[in-house]
Design a protein around this motif. Structure first.
Motif, PDB file in Angstrom:
ATOM      1  N   UNK A 197       0.815  -1.166  -0.056  1.00 40.51           N
ATOM      2  CA  UNK A 197      -0.238  -0.142  -0.105  1.00 40.51           C
ATOM      3  C   UNK A 197       0.835   1.271   0.039  1.00 40.51           C
ATOM      4  N   UNK A 198       0.504   2.274  -0.666  1.00 33.00           N
ATOM      5  CA  UNK A 198       1.171   3.677  -0.653  1.00 33.00           C
ATOM      6  C   UNK A 198       0.189   4.511   0.229  1.00 33.00           C
ATOM      7  N   UNK A 199       0.696   5.179   1.214  1.00 34.30           N
ATOM      8  CA  UNK A 199       0.000   5.946   1.832  1.00 34.30           C
ATOM      9  C   UNK A 199       0.492   7.498   1.898  1.00 34.30           C
ATOM     10  N   UNK A 200       0.123   8.315   1.076  1.00 40.36           N
ATOM     11  CA  UNK A 200       0.199   9.723   0.879  1.00 40.36           C
ATOM     12  C   UNK A 200      -0.161  10.902   1.783  1.00 40.36           C
ATOM     13  N   UNK A 201       0.806  11.581   2.177  1.00 42.70           N
ATOM     14  CA  UNK A 201       0.525  12.346   3.233  1.00 42.70           C
ATOM     15  C   UNK A 201       0.187  11.731   4.354  1.00 42.70           C
ATOM     16  N   UNK A 202       1.320  10.872   4.800  1.00 40.62           N
ATOM     17  CA  UNK A 202       1.081   9.720   5.890  1.00 40.62           C
ATOM     18  C   UNK A 202       1.288  10.143   7.375  1.00 40.62           C
ATOM     19  N   UNK A 203       2.082  11.224   7.410  1.00 36.82           N
ATOM     20  CA  UNK A 203       2.460  11.593   8.768  1.00 36.82           C
ATOM     21  C   UNK A 203       1.561  12.272   9.648  1.00 36.82           C
ATOM     22  N   UNK A 204       1.613  12.052  10.889  1.00 33.70           N
ATOM     23  CA  UNK A 204       2.679  11.159  11.736  1.00 33.70           C
ATOM     24  C   UNK A 204       2.475   9.716  11.629  1.00 33.70           C
ATOM     25  N   UNK A 205       1.226   9.221  11.102  1.00 33.32           N
ATOM     26  CA  UNK A 205       1.153   7.682  10.883  1.00 33.32           C
ATOM     27  C   UNK A 205       0.106   7.092  11.412  1.00 33.32           C
ATOM     28  N   UNK A 206      -1.102   7.634  11.266  1.00 37.79           N
ATOM     29  CA  UNK A 206      -2.082   7.061  12.005  1.00 37.79           C
ATOM     30  C   UNK A 206      -2.615   5.785  10.972  1.00 37.79           C
ATOM     31  N   UNK A 207      -2.764   6.396   9.755  1.00 40.29           N
ATOM     32  CA  UNK A 207      -3.259   5.537   8.643  1.00 40.29           C
ATOM     33  C   UNK A 207      -2.198   4.276   8.429  1.00 40.29           C
ATOM     34  N   UNK A 208      -1.045   4.977   8.602  1.00 43.21           N
ATOM     35  CA  UNK A 208       0.072   3.463   7.927  1.00 43.21           C
ATOM     36  C   UNK A 208      -0.246   2.560   9.398  1.00 43.21           C
ATOM     37  N   UNK A 209      -0.400   3.212  10.662  1.00 47.65           N
ATOM     38  CA  UNK A 209      -0.650   2.074  11.919  1.00 47.65           C
ATOM     39  C   UNK A 209      -1.713   1.137  11.625  1.00 47.65           C
ATOM     40  N   UNK A 210      -3.071   1.602  11.051  1.00 48.99           N
ATOM     41  CA  UNK A 210      -4.014   0.762  10.572  1.00 48.99           C
ATOM     42  C   UNK A 210      -3.677  -0.152   9.443  1.00 48.99           C
ATOM     43  N   UNK A 211      -3.072   0.228   8.628  1.00 51.15           N
ATOM     44  CA  UNK A 211      -2.552  -0.613   7.311  1.00 51.15           C
ATOM     45  C   UNK A 211      -1.669  -1.782   7.838  1.00 51.15           C
ATOM     46  N   UNK A 212      -0.542  -1.209   8.670  1.00 51.67           N
ATOM     47  CA  UNK A 212       0.353  -2.400   9.359  1.00 51.67           C
ATOM     48  C   UNK A 212      -0.384  -3.345  10.172  1.00 51.67           C
ATOM     49  N   UNK A 213      -1.294  -2.740  10.966  1.00 52.54           N
ATOM     50  CA  UNK A 213      -2.237  -3.611  11.858  1.00 52.54           C
ATOM     51  C   UNK A 213      -3.005  -4.592  10.722  1.00 52.54           C
ATOM     52  N   UNK A 214      -3.662  -4.304   9.877  1.00 57.39           N
ATOM     53  CA  UNK A 214      -4.265  -5.152   8.854  1.00 57.39           C
ATOM     54  C   UNK A 214      -3.224  -6.372   8.364  1.00 57.39           C
ATOM     55  N   UNK A 215      -1.817  -6.004   8.445  1.00 58.59           N
ATOM     56  CA  UNK A 215      -0.978  -6.987   7.836  1.00 58.59           C
ATOM     57  C   UNK A 215      -0.138  -6.815   6.668  1.00 58.59           C
ATOM     58  N   UNK A 216      -0.837  -5.625   5.851  1.00 61.56           N
ATOM     59  CA  UNK A 216       0.061  -5.165   4.753  1.00 61.56           C
ATOM     60  C   UNK A 216       1.263  -4.477   4.880  1.00 61.56           C
ATOM     61  N   UNK A 217       2.048  -4.283   3.858  1.00 54.92           N
ATOM     62  CA  UNK A 217       3.207  -3.477   3.946  1.00 54.92           C
ATOM     63  C   UNK A 217       2.759  -2.117   3.402  1.00 54.92           C
ATOM     64  N   UNK A 218       3.385  -1.085   4.091  1.00 54.02           N
ATOM     65  CA  UNK A 218       2.910   0.183   3.598  1.00 54.02           C
ATOM     66  C   UNK A 218       4.141   1.299   3.439  1.00 54.02           C
ATOM     67  N   UNK A 219       4.145   2.045   2.505  1.00 58.02           N
ATOM     68  CA  UNK A 219       4.974   3.081   2.051  1.00 58.02           C
ATOM     69  C   UNK A 219       4.558   4.371   2.394  1.00 58.02           C
ATOM     70  N   UNK A 259       4.593  14.680  -2.522  1.00 58.56           N
ATOM     71  CA  UNK A 259       3.417  13.728  -2.632  1.00 58.56           C
ATOM     72  C   UNK A 259       3.420  13.698  -4.164  1.00 58.56           C
ATOM     73  N   UNK A 260       3.113  14.599  -4.712  1.00 62.89           N
ATOM     74  CA  UNK A 260       2.837  14.754  -6.335  1.00 62.89           C
ATOM     75  C   UNK A 260       3.883  14.327  -7.389  1.00 62.89           C
ATOM     76  N   UNK A 261       4.990  14.186  -6.779  1.00 65.71           N
ATOM     77  CA  UNK A 261       5.989  13.677  -7.470  1.00 65.71           C
ATOM     78  C   UNK A 261       6.202  11.980  -7.571  1.00 65.71           C
ATOM     79  N   UNK A 262       5.341  11.311  -6.837  1.00 66.09           N
ATOM     80  CA  UNK A 262       5.025   9.893  -6.827  1.00 66.09           C
ATOM     81  C   UNK A 262       4.120   9.509  -7.927  1.00 66.09           C
TER      82      UNK A 262
END
Ligand SMILES: C[S@@+](CC[C@H](N)C(=O)[O-])C[C@H]1O[C@@H](n2cnc3c(N)ncnc32)[C@H](O)[C@@H]1O
Length: 308
Positions: free
Chosen positions: A172-194, A218-221
């Motif tokens: 998964x990619x998580x754009x504008x992801x800081x400080x990481x609330x969404x990354x925490x959810x995605x990781x908890x689901x078991x997936x890898x996240x950038x 973000x928009x360079x990605x």
């Protein structure tokens, strides 16, 4: 009440104005509830839509409860007048109290109807509501320790409505992801996240297994980066703060590339939302644009691979 009410719309707290602009045939407004003489529309700014409400004459509290129970079991009151009488009817209904649910959980299968008193002897009720949650308010069991902020609740809600979550082995990619609330959810689901952001992730999030971070605009990605490496992207998440037009153009590149099937993005507004850009997002195939209970002055674009 004259004319006949054919739909009703519950606005999110503090966001009545954009909903008033979407709804036609407005007969009256009661706090956050808009009554309309026109058939329902999928209003983006509604927290809950009462799709085919009926008006019931009641001659007592018992009669009201009996009539509602005769339609279905679970009811949720939106009270804007005669609060005491409404409360007494509510007590007689004895509907099951919503309890905070763990994440992930499937959507409730038993719909909750909505009702309100219009006057002492008339109530409006709908067993056909757009939200599966009472008054459009999902409550999750909160985690006060893991996530760095409360943004995780927004993603809990979006994924619950999408009816699917990232899985182990997915990227998964998580754009504008800081400080990481969404990354925490995605990781908890078991997936890898950038996660990509101009600001760093909270340290405890960046240390989690399967979480990586790039500090960049973000928009360079762009999808080419992943295509070149033969890498698939299973989910595209964006909570980046930017103009909706900028998000739309960039998202369109990602959708057109076909590299990713699942998208969840917040569309943020500064001041008054612009209906034209919302229409553009909503016109994207197999997607929906909704106001989540956990959204503020923003909408959420959801395009899961399997949306109906
Ligand atoms: C609402 S916050 C995201 C919160 C995050 N989803 C979470 O769960 O913690 C928005 C983020 O967008 C980032 N941002 C804004 N413009 C950006 C840009 N052009 N490139 C990268 N990040 C950007 C901000 O630094 C901020 O961290």
């Amino acid at each position: 009440m004259d004319p006949k009410i054919k739909s009703a719309y519950l606005a999110p707290e503090g966001l009545l104005e954009p909903l008033l602009k979407e709804v036609d045939g407005i007969v009256s407004v009661h706090d956050r509830l808009i009554l309309s003489s026109k058939p329902f529309i999928d209003a983006h700014w509604a927290q809950n839509i009462w799709e085919n409400p009926i008006t019931l004459s009641i001659d007592s509290i018992n009669d009201a409860a009996k009539k509602l129970k005769g339609i279905q079991r679970n009811w949720c009151l939106y009270s804007f007048t005669l609060h005491r009488r409404a409360k007494l009817i509510e007590e007689k209904l004895n509907s099951s109290k919503p309890r905070p649910t763990p994440f992930p959980s499937p959507l409730p299968t038993q719909g909750t109807g909505s009702w309100c008193l219009l006057d002492e002897n008339t109530l409006l009720a709908s067993s056909d509501c757009s939200s599966p949650f009472p008054n459009g308010e999902p409550f999750f069991i909160e985690d006060k320790k893991g996530p760095p902020n409360r943004a995780y609740l927004k993603l809990y809600e979006a994924l619950t409505l999408a009816g699917k979550t990232p899985k182990a082995g997915e990227f998964c990619i998580d754009i504008g992801g800081s400080p990481g609330g969404w990354a925490w959810v995605i990781q908890k689901c078991g997936a890898d996240v950038l996660s990509v952001d101009r600001s760093p992730l909270d340290e405890k999030i960046s240390r989690l297994k399967g979480v990586s971070f790039e500090k960049r605009d973000a928009f360079s990605l762009l999808p080419e980066e992943f295509e070149k490496e033969g890498k698939k992207v299973d989910w595209f998440f964006s909570d980046v703060i930017c103009y909706p037009e900028k998000l739309y153009d960039w998202l369109a590149v990602w959708i057109d590339s076909g590299i990713c099937k699942n998208f969840i993005c917040t569309i943020k507004f500064k001041g008054e939302p612009e209906p034209e850009i919302i229409k553009k997002f909503a016109a994207i195939e197999n997607s929906k644009v909704v106001h989540l209970f956990h959204n503020k002055n923003e909408l959420t674009f959801i395009k899961p691979g399997n949306v109906r």
